[in-house]
Design a protein around this motif. Sequence first.
Motif, PDB file in Angstrom:
ATOM      1  N   GLU A 202      -7.398   7.294   0.176  1.00  0.00           N
ATOM      2  CA  GLU A 202      -7.841   7.601   1.534  1.00  0.00           C
ATOM      3  C   GLU A 202      -6.752   7.351   2.584  1.00  0.00           C
ATOM      4  OE1 GLU A 202     -10.683   8.966   2.245  1.00  0.00           O
ATOM      5  OE2 GLU A 202     -11.634   8.810   0.271  1.00  0.00           O
ATOM      6  N   GLN A 203      -5.573   6.901   2.110  1.00  0.00           N
ATOM      7  CA  GLN A 203      -4.428   6.629   2.989  1.00  0.00           C
ATOM      8  C   GLN A 203      -4.774   5.611   4.076  1.00  0.00           C
ATOM      9  OE1 GLN A 203      -2.883  10.460   4.313  1.00  0.00           O
ATOM     10  NE2 GLN A 203      -1.974  10.870   2.323  1.00  0.00           N
ATOM     11  N   VAL A 204      -5.394   4.527   3.634  1.00  0.00           N
ATOM     12  CA  VAL A 204      -5.707   3.398   4.513  1.00  0.00           C
ATOM     13  C   VAL A 204      -4.921   2.194   4.018  1.00  0.00           C
ATOM     14  CG1 VAL A 204      -7.514   1.820   5.312  1.00  0.00           C
ATOM     15  CG2 VAL A 204      -7.999   4.272   5.069  1.00  0.00           C
ATOM     16  N   ALA A 205      -4.209   1.530   4.898  1.00  0.00           N
ATOM     17  CA  ALA A 205      -3.431   0.361   4.512  1.00  0.00           C
ATOM     18  C   ALA A 205      -4.356  -0.793   4.145  1.00  0.00           C
ATOM     19  CB  ALA A 205      -2.513  -0.057   5.654  1.00  0.00           C
ATOM     20  N   LEU A 206      -3.994  -1.530   3.112  1.00  0.00           N
ATOM     21  CA  LEU A 206      -4.803  -2.674   2.707  1.00  0.00           C
ATOM     22  C   LEU A 206      -4.904  -3.717   3.816  1.00  0.00           C
ATOM     23  CD1 LEU A 206      -3.482  -3.027  -0.942  1.00  0.00           C
ATOM     24  CD2 LEU A 206      -5.813  -2.373  -0.283  1.00  0.00           C
ATOM     25  N   THR A 207      -3.898  -3.783   4.661  1.00  0.00           N
ATOM     26  CA  THR A 207      -3.933  -4.731   5.779  1.00  0.00           C
ATOM     27  C   THR A 207      -4.986  -4.361   6.811  1.00  0.00           C
ATOM     28  OG1 THR A 207      -2.157  -3.465   6.839  1.00  0.00           O
ATOM     29  CG2 THR A 207      -1.514  -5.394   5.551  1.00  0.00           C
ATOM     30  N   GLU A 208      -5.527  -3.155   6.735  1.00  0.00           N
ATOM     31  CA  GLU A 208      -6.572  -2.707   7.656  1.00  0.00           C
ATOM     32  C   GLU A 208      -7.966  -2.867   7.063  1.00  0.00           C
ATOM     33  OE1 GLU A 208      -4.960   0.778  10.359  1.00  0.00           O
ATOM     34  OE2 GLU A 208      -4.721   1.317   8.240  1.00  0.00           O
ATOM     35  N   ILE A 209      -8.055  -3.616   5.954  1.00  0.00           N
ATOM     36  CA  ILE A 209      -9.316  -3.753   5.236  1.00  0.00           C
ATOM     37  C   ILE A 209      -9.717  -5.219   5.141  1.00  0.00           C
ATOM     38  CG2 ILE A 209     -10.490  -3.376   3.029  1.00  0.00           C
ATOM     39  CD1 ILE A 209      -8.522  -1.059   2.533  1.00  0.00           C
TER      40      ILE A 209
END
Length: 287
Positions: free
Chosen positions: A216-223
């Motif tokens: 989904e092209q979401v950074a792990l730092t944004e989770i």
Amino acid sequence: MTGADTRLGPGTALRYRWIVTDLDGTLVDRDLAMVPRSREALRTFRSVGGQVVIATGRSAASCRRYYDELGLTGAAILLNGALIANLRTGDVLHESRLDETAWTSVRALVETLPPDVATVVFVGERALATYQPAWVDAYAARDRITIERIEDWDDIDGISKVMLLGADTDAAHRIAAVARRSATGVTVVMSEATYVELLPAGVDKGVALRWLADHEQVALTEIAAVGDNPNDVPLLRASGFGVAVGDGHPEVRAAASAVAGTCLEGAVADVVAIAIGAAPTAERGSP
């Protein structure tokens, strides 16, 4: 963190774009009901642009009622990471299966189990068993799944997960130790006190989250992620901010970046408050 206000409007700048939550003992209480405070907080999070991902050991059929209750439309991590699927569309995004060598090893174990341990094998949406004592019936009723009774394990293919269900905690811990010694090509996890799960090697919730975030092209730092049992530890470690439920397993609390309130107090709502900036991040061990 408990009690933070999560009432914010559209356009809120989110600290975390995703919240990934376990179900049982985290979002869902021991009566199998979603904790109201957590449910409403997740709805608020979605209303301001956040995405909610369920990460559970449950199957698609068992998870769907909670997915629908939240009105979700995206992917869910199922079977402790062996399956990633969109429950709205039915699309399977990623699936891991036991290879032939692993299943041969697991089958040898399964066919020599003592009578106080039973096996349920998951193949796609199907749950299969050759032996169905009362505690397996109770598990099926609890998870609202239908278990198909079969004669033997011949010609079974496409296995994503094997569950060994103990009649009690002693039986489960005993067979978990045996599985760790004798089963090859699998990951062994305990998701509940009497549930031992055998997954394809290298599969867990954390690996699944990394795959989905990349997809989904979401950074792990944004989770941000939240859980309560040892099978949630890889999930918390993979996320940018891992939170343990306050009454969760000590191993989870030790691995987390912060500790929220208890499940019944609304642990997931505490994570939402952090994600939307309505509460400060907490130090490890601070409820």
